[in-house]
Design a protein around this motif. Structure first.
Motif, mmCIF file in Angstrom:
data_model
loop_
_atom_site.group_PDB
_atom_site.id
_atom_site.type_symbol
_atom_site.label_atom_id
_atom_site.label_comp_id
_atom_site.label_asym_id
_atom_site.label_seq_id
_atom_site.Cartn_x
_atom_site.Cartn_y
_atom_site.Cartn_z
ATOM 1 N N LEU A 115 5.564 -0.575 1.755
ATOM 2 C CA LEU A 115 6.156 -1.865 1.643
ATOM 3 C C LEU A 115 4.842 -2.599 1.344
ATOM 4 O O LEU A 115 4.839 -3.970 1.059
ATOM 5 N N GLU A 116 3.612 -2.240 1.679
ATOM 6 C CA GLU A 116 2.392 -3.089 1.523
ATOM 7 C C GLU A 116 2.501 -4.316 2.135
ATOM 8 O O GLU A 116 2.392 -5.413 1.415
ATOM 9 N N PRO A 117 2.408 -4.344 3.409
ATOM 10 C CA PRO A 117 2.291 -5.686 4.035
ATOM 11 C C PRO A 117 0.852 -6.587 3.784
ATOM 12 O O PRO A 117 -0.021 -5.914 3.288
ATOM 13 N N SER A 118 0.759 -7.630 4.123
ATOM 14 C CA SER A 118 -0.368 -8.526 3.967
ATOM 15 C C SER A 118 -1.468 -8.111 4.762
ATOM 16 O O SER A 118 -1.204 -7.548 5.814
ATOM 17 N N THR A 119 -2.418 -8.490 4.510
ATOM 18 C CA THR A 119 -3.733 -8.272 5.303
ATOM 19 C C THR A 119 -3.647 -8.989 6.535
ATOM 20 O O THR A 119 -3.979 -8.439 7.605
#
Length: 536
Positions: A115-119
């Motif tokens: 899902l590549e969540p935010s930093t």
């Protein structure tokens, strides 16, 4: 039901809130609402809200069907995560505490990475997971391993040189906040070595940038980054700033500032302090000297002066080798003297010392302030091959009391070198440029006049006058007394003294003998500062 769906509660549970759902179940029963509730869990964009709804129904609704539904939905949520955000952190931590790291690793981690969540999510999640490691089964070591893996993956995708919109300039500028936050993330999770991933990204991106972008990075990123990062890392006892990986970043910051900022008209004292901090942790004094001295030779003396004073103030902390530091301070002080304009006689307003005199005093203060008093001999206001009369009178003579006052306030010996040489040089330059050649009969000076006269009252009066700084004196007496004094003066013609008879309208004697001292003594009467020089 249609109204609830129209309001979007099947996607955003917080439109109504968990309590409203539970109240509706208690009023209408579970079955009529099952479809809406299932869609809310399925389509919800917040993992935390979905979990809160399911748990709330399980705990508050005394219906076995509703409870069974809740259990099924818990499993469904763990297998169908929405892209996690900061508000989902507690939800994920609770799953880890309840089910252990093996389930987190096998079920949750693949979904989260896909899902590549935010930093920002990783910055919130990983530190809290690290803090809870002791209560997550099976053991804390397994948690630490997983955190390290997730951190590396997050850092690989993070951009530490993020741009933000500046309200001041109404444009995008580089921000140091992301980079500092990522360093804090590494430290907070016990992965200090992973900072190298961040630093390598920054340094590589800088090297690959154009000259204009590198200048922007120097002013917008490196300069504002060093102080807060330095302050934070100093608060962490386990970190040695002079070692890798931190020394690499600080060295890059020092190099960037030196290359793009030092010497510009906007270079300030605060920026100089930032540079020295970067050098302290990332470079060396020898490295700084090798880069700085050639650069300063193309700028005014004030930049060398300021560097010398700033480094001297930190000489005991900026480097382990005070000898190397002192050598650089000496070189900076000498560079300041070499770059100074000691010829300009410009003044900004009436009564002010000329520019070269102000600069000379500034350099003398620098020499004493950095314990390089021996360099004062190179501050040459005198000794030029040709000193004009105007320069001597407007520069050297007014400079004497100013220098005397400074030396006195510092408790310095006025008769010591190089000041004695300055006072002597001022007299010689004054005589050469202002007084001119000796009188035709050859003046022999003050010592010769100390033996003047026969010892009578009139002779002693003239003798006392010769020892003073007065320009003239007059003997108002009868002819016989005046003639006697003239005879004695004739014996001392080599002194350069002159005399003449003058008259007046009133008084006991209408005629008097006006005596002037030697040409030089007449000058010192008009310029007492020069007389002070002669005393030395």
């Amino acid at each position: 039901m249609r109204g609830a769906r129209a309001c979007g509660v099947d996607e955003k549970i917080n439109v109504l809130g968990v309590e409203a759902f539970i109240s509706a179940i208690k009023t209408f029963g579970f079955e009529p609402l099952r479809g809406l509730l299932t869609d809310a869990v399925k389509n919800g964009v917040s993992n935390a809200s979905r979990s809160e709804l399911v748990d709330g129904i399980f705990l508050s609704v005394q219906d076995h069907v509703a409870r069974e539904w809740s259990i099924e939905q818990r499993t469904y949520i763990m297998g169908s995560l929405a892209c996690p955000t900061e508000e989902d952190v507690l939800f994920l931590i609770n799953i880890a505490k309840t089910n252990g790291i093996p389930l987190v690793r096998s079920l949750l981690v693949p979904q989260i990475q896909r899902l590549e969540p935010s930093t920002k999510f990783w910055m919130a999640f990983l530190p809290q997971l690290y803090d809870a490691k002791d209560v997550i089964p099976p053991k804390a070591e397994d948690v630490n391993i997983l955190i390290s893996e997730l951190l590396v993956a997050a850092l690989d995708k993070a951009n530490p040189l993020k741009k933000v919109t500046s309200l001041l300039y109404v444009c995008e500028v580089y921000s140091h906040n992301r980079a500092v936050a990522l360093v804090r993330l590494c430290v907070a999770t016990g992965n200090i070595g992973s900072c190298s991933i961040i630093f390598n990204k920054i340094i590589t991106a800088t090297a690959a940038s154009t000259a204009d972008i590198q200048k922007s990075l120097a002013t917008q990123f490196y300069l504002p980054m060093v102080p807060p990062l330095d302050q934070y890392l100093l608060s962490v006892p386990s970190i040695s700033l002079g070692s890798e990986p931190f020394s690499t970043l600080f060295r890059a910051a020092a190099d960037s500032i030196l290359s793009k900022v030092v010497g510009t008209r906007h270079f300030s004292a605060a920026q100089m302090q930032t540079l020295l901090t970067a050098v302290k942790w990332g470079g060396s004094i020898a490295w700084l000297g090798g880069r700085l001295i050639p650069l300063l030779r193309g700028h005014t003396y004030t930049l060398s002066r300021d560097f010398a004073a700033a480094i001297y103030a930190q000489r005991k902390t900026i480097s382990a080798s005070t000898e190397v530091t002192d050598d650089l301070i000496k070189e900076l002080t000498r560079t300041a003297i070499d770059r100074a304009d000691l010829k300009s006689t410009a003044v900004r307003y009436s009564g002010e010392l000329p520019s070269c005199a102000r600069v000379a005093l500034d350099l003398i203060k620098l020499c004493h302030g950095t314990q390089n008093a021996a360099f004062c001999k190179h501050v040459a206001l005198v000794g030029a091959k040709e000193q004009s009369s105007t320069r001597v009178k407007s520069v050297l003579v007014p400079f004497i009391p100013v220098l005397r006052q400074y030396l006195a306030t510092q408790g310095l010996d006025l008769t010591a070198e190089p000041y004695l040489q300055f006072f002597k040089g001022t007299v010689l330059d004054f005589v050469a440029a202002v007084v001119g050649s000796k009188p035709p009969n050859g003046g022999v000076g003050r010592q010769e006049l100390q033996t003047f006269g026969c010892g009578c009252l009139d002779c002693n009066t003239v003798k006392k006058f010769f020892a003073s700084s007065e320009r003239t004196t007059t003997i108002w007496k009868a002819q016989v007394y005046r003639t006697h004094v003239e005879q004695e003066l004739t014996k001392k013609r080599k002194s350069g003294a002159t005399w003449t008879t003058i008259s007046r309208r009133h008084g006991y004697s209408l005629h008097g003998l006006q005596v002037s001292p030697s040409h030089f003594h007449g000058i010192t009467g008009r310029h007492p500062e020069l007389g002070l020089c002669a005393d030395y």
